[in-house]
Design an enzyme around this catalytic site. Structure first.
Site, PDB file in Angstrom:
ATOM      1  N   SER A   1      78.700 124.575  45.241  1.00  0.00           N
ATOM      2  CA  SER A   1      78.939 125.393  45.909  1.00  0.00           C
ATOM      3  C   SER A   1      79.489 126.668  46.091  1.00  0.00           C
ATOM      4  O   SER A   1      80.515 127.123  45.022  1.00  0.00           O
ATOM      5  CB  SER A   1      80.127 124.806  46.981  1.00  0.00           C
ATOM      6  OG  SER A   1      80.140 122.843  47.113  1.00  0.00           O
TER       7      SER A   1
ATOM      8  N   ASP B   1      85.902 118.506  33.441  1.00  0.00           N
ATOM      9  CA  ASP B   1      85.338 117.270  32.385  1.00  0.00           C
ATOM     10  C   ASP B   1      87.212 116.805  33.153  1.00  0.00           C
ATOM     11  O   ASP B   1      87.729 116.236  31.587  1.00  0.00           O
ATOM     12  CB  ASP B   1      85.074 117.530  31.349  1.00  0.00           C
ATOM     13  CG  ASP B   1      84.985 116.660  30.387  1.00  0.00           C
ATOM     14  OD1 ASP B   1      84.266 116.260  30.803  1.00  0.00           O
ATOM     15  OD2 ASP B   1      84.255 116.842  29.304  1.00  0.00           O
TER      16      ASP B   1
END
Length: 793
Positions: A246, A318
């Protein structure tokens, strides 16, 4: 013969009339009056020229009940498919080919987690009450109106939508962010089977801490590769949205033409039919919002009103670790954990299969998380691989977070809402009419022992795989009202305010750098017009950066004057991807051939195929190109040692051969728009001839991989299908938020044959913007139908 033809004509006419009646009966009702149970007062829904509902209610419960009803009118099949995917129930309607996908999602534990989370929710919280009212509106629509055509084609029985369904869909959305599942097996294979010299291209340190204690067996590698491919396949074959990246930025009033902040946002999501976002303007006394909603979610994920606006990008942190467990030689149902053998938890589930026998599952869990090998059933190898995932392990009151964000008109309120987003990690970019701009990397970041690199599979028998706690939200990357006057978020790795490493699978910096360079230019006052040009920009420095160290080898590889001219096109190329570019076509084919020539012989077809699906390849290729001594250049299939020049020559020749075969002998015809196209695919459109009925496209597509107009494809051979891109483009100037601009890639409706099924598709690909009507004057002037929902009885 005449009688036969007459009879045939009558039959065709009757069939056409029946099809017309059938399609008309399933279309949304956008005018007139309908009764809705449990309403406290009438609700007015005015539909504009794009089919966007503008809902006016007397209270909050009526508002969300009406939103559920009108959302279901347009998107009931999307809701059904998303809940089935998330809860592992697709095979029940699509047959045996979806069993593997169902087994994977059952193994991930999303269904079980959603059921347990629903039991713990505060029934009195405003967010929960909004959800219950919204689901009631969906269910009332489903009970009172004809089923979508897809329900009849697939034989889907109607059943109520539940809180558990909404929470399961949230789990699917979080999982689609989780690049680790598709990346860690490949990176661990490179480290353990090829060695540290091969890791240099990926910019990853060895970090022996946390490394699996015993080498994985051949069957275990097959498992991991199968799981990586299954994970990707499950997201693609379902034909449903997948979150990829994005852009978002906020510019303070000191740098805008209006003197007020301007917000821009375009979340990058896999294209599908229908499009992911459902637009709606919501209002009741004391509340008003123009929002972009996801299926089965009553609160807007993107939104604005006169006072504030926000957008989202993926944080890319992560939050998922794969952990190899050590099993007890005397009892394979026990693993070594914190100094002792502990039993694996186990549960039984059953997958219903259309026109087939049900499939029984035994799903296990270690103290670290679900054993993901169980997704492979009896074919699984001997080493259990657990999945630690923040989505399953944190409190994660994400529904409450967005309920509050829908009402957050100050920095303090927006910051508080952001702090309640635990997983998936999101960058929240926000602005208000008072002049504030802010960005918060919203996630609950796990602490990991020093030296542990979670990009590799970890050892569950040591404490290296455990999580001692979480960082406080104040330690997350964030900015509020920076002196430079703007904030950019584009999925690149953010700076940590505390210096603590934040592992993640971040995108290339080039797209963010391009945006930053443009926004930093002195003297520009940003407005809706030049912001459109920035969102539609088709260039970054990635291509020239990758090519620069290879130009000498490319010039040497050119066999004749024609090839030399093509090399010079690449040498002078600025990295842009307009429709008429031949250089963009040549570059993208060359990138694939370069990766294939260098890496496939070491990885094999399966792991190389998995690597092509990861973001780490984007990081690796420029580093590989710049390193003439990398061991990747040697082809293991030949007796002599190849150089970088050899690899570049092979990739160049293969590129030209493929483009001539695919696009013709004349390079002047290798236009980007011919090779790079966008087709919006429906879940049923993957089967011919249903693609002709449900899919939309193809359209020649500008832009490309990791440019601002991120109409992106997977690294691979021409032609390229656009895989993901801007799921909407929004521009909101807080000086005049009533006249914000946006676009839907396809259309507001998910109902085939409806006039709003694909009415924005051509405008979108041309880069046009349309008004998001907000003021009473504009809504009234552009209303094309008024639906009044009244209390039943």
């Amino acid at each position: 013969m005449k009688r036969t033809l007459t009879a045939l004509a009558v039959m065709i006419a009757a069939a056409a009339a029946g099809a017309t009646w059938y399609s008309e009966s399933g279309r949304p009702v956008r005018d007139g009056e309908l009764a809705l149970a449990h309403l406290q007062a009438p609700v007015t829904v005015r539909y504009d020229e794009r089919g966007v509902p503008h809902i006016q209610a007397g209270n909050e419960a009526d508002l969300y009940r009406a939103l559920g009803f009108v959302h279901a009118q347009d998107r009931l099949f999307q809701m059904e498919m998303l809940r089935r995917l998330a809860r592992g129930e697709l095979a029940e309607v699509l047959g045996a080919r979806l069993v593997d996908t169902d087994r994977l999602f059952r193994t991930l534990g999303i269904r079980a987690h959603a059921d347990e989370y629903a039991r713990r929710m505060d029934r009195n919280s405003p967010a929960y009450q909004a959800l219950v009212a919204y689901l009631d509106g969906i269910n009332q629509y489903q009970d009172s109106r004809p089923a979508p055509v897809e329900f009849d084609l697939l034989g889907i029985d109607k059943r109520p939508f539940t809180v558990e369904d909404t929470l399961s869909v949230a789990g699917y959305m979080a999982y689609s962010f989780a690049a680790a599942f598709r990346t860690e097996p490949v990176m661990t294979y490179v480290r353990d089977e090829l060695g540290t010299d091969y890791l240099k291209a990926f910019d990853l340190d060895w970090h022996p801490e946390g490394v699996v204690g015993q080498p994985l067996a051949s069957a275990d590698w097959q498992d991991l590769n199968h799981l990586a491919r299954l994970s990707q396949q499950a997201l693609v074959e379902a034909g449903l949205p997948q979150y990829e990246g994005s852009n978002a930025w906020a510019v303070s009033g000191s740098r805008t033409a209006s003197g007020k902040p301007l917000l821009a946002g375009d979340p990058h999501i896999r294209f599908a039919v229908p499009a992911v976002w459902y637009e709606a303007q919501l209002s009741y006394p004391g509340f008003e919002l123009y929002g972009h909603h996801q299926a089965l979610n009553p609160v807007a994920s993107l939104g604005h009103n006169r006072q504030f606006a926000w957008s989202l990008t993926m944080f890319q942190n992560d939050d998922l670790d794969l952990i190899a467990e050590k099993t007890n030689p005397d009892n394979p149902q026990q693993v070594w954990y914190q100094g002792r053998w502990v039993d694996l938890e186990s549960r039984e589930e059953s997958i219903q299969v259309k026109d087939g026998e049900s499939v029984s599952l035994t799903l296990r869990r270690s103290p670290h998380g679900p054993i993901i090998n169980d997704a492979l059933g009896a074919a699984a190898g001997k080493t259990p691989i657990a999945m630690w995932w923040a989505f399953l392990e944190t409190e994660n009151p994400i529904l409450d977070a967005f309920y509050e964000l829908n009402r957050a008109d100050s920095l303090d309120k927006a910051r508080t809402a952001a702090s309640k987003i635990h997983a998936p990690g999101l960058n929240l970019v926000w602005a208000n009419a008072d002049g504030d701009i802010g960005w918060w990397a919203a996630a609950k970041l796990p602490q990991r022992p020093d030296g542990v690199n979670p990009v590799f599979i970890l050892d569950g028998s040591s404490g290296e795989s455990d999580k001692p706690g979480y960082l406080p939200f104040s330690a997350n990357p964030q900015e509020e009202n920076p002196e430079r006057g703007y904030i950019v978020s584009a999925n690149y790795q953010p700076l940590s305010p505390t210096g603590v490493a934040i592992p993640g699978y971040y995108n290339l910096p080039d797209r963010g750098q391009r945006l930053d360079q443009r926004l930093a230019e002195p003297g520009i006052k940003w407005d809706l017009q030049n912001s459109q040009a920035l969102q539609l920009d088709t260039a970054t420095g990635y291509g020239p950066r990758l090519l620069a160290p290879l130009l000498a080898d490319l010039r040497a590889a050119a066999a004749d004057d024609g090839e030399k001219a093509l090399v010079e096109q690449l040498a002078n190329w600025q990295g842009d991807h307009p429709l008429d570019s031949q250089a963009a076509t040549l570059f993208n084919q060359f990138v694939y051939e370069l990766a294939r020539t260098a890496m496939r012989d070491e990885l094999g077809d399966n792991f190389f195929g998995s690597l092509l699906q990861t973001r780490v390849l984007d990081t690796a290729l420029p580093r590989l190109a710049a390193d003439a001594d990398s061991p990747w250049w040697d082809n293991r299939g030949t007796p002599h040692k190849e150089s970088r020049a050899d690899g570049v020559k092979a990739a160049w020749q293969a590129s030209l051969a493929h483009l001539k075969k695919t696009l013709g002998d004349d390079p002047a015809a290798w236009n980007w728009g011919k090779a790079h196209t966008l087709t919006h695919s429906h879940p049923l459109g993957q089967q011919k001839p249903l693609d002709l009925l449900f899919n939309v496209g193809p359209f020649p597509a500008p832009g490309g991989h990791e440019v601002p107009n991120n109409l992106s494809h997977r690294v691979g051979p021409a032609p390229w299908d656009v895989f993901y891109g801007p799921s909407t483009r929004r521009l909101v100037d807080l000086a005049d938020a009533e006249h914000a601009l946006g676009i839907n890639p396809l259309g507001q409706s998910g109902v085939p044959f409806d006039r709003h099924y694909k009415d924005q598709a051509e405008a979108y690909i041309r880069g046009e913007y349309l008004p998001m009507h907000f003021s009473e004057e504009d809504v009234k002037a552009n209303s094309q139908g008024t639906l009044k929902l009244v209390p039943a009885g």
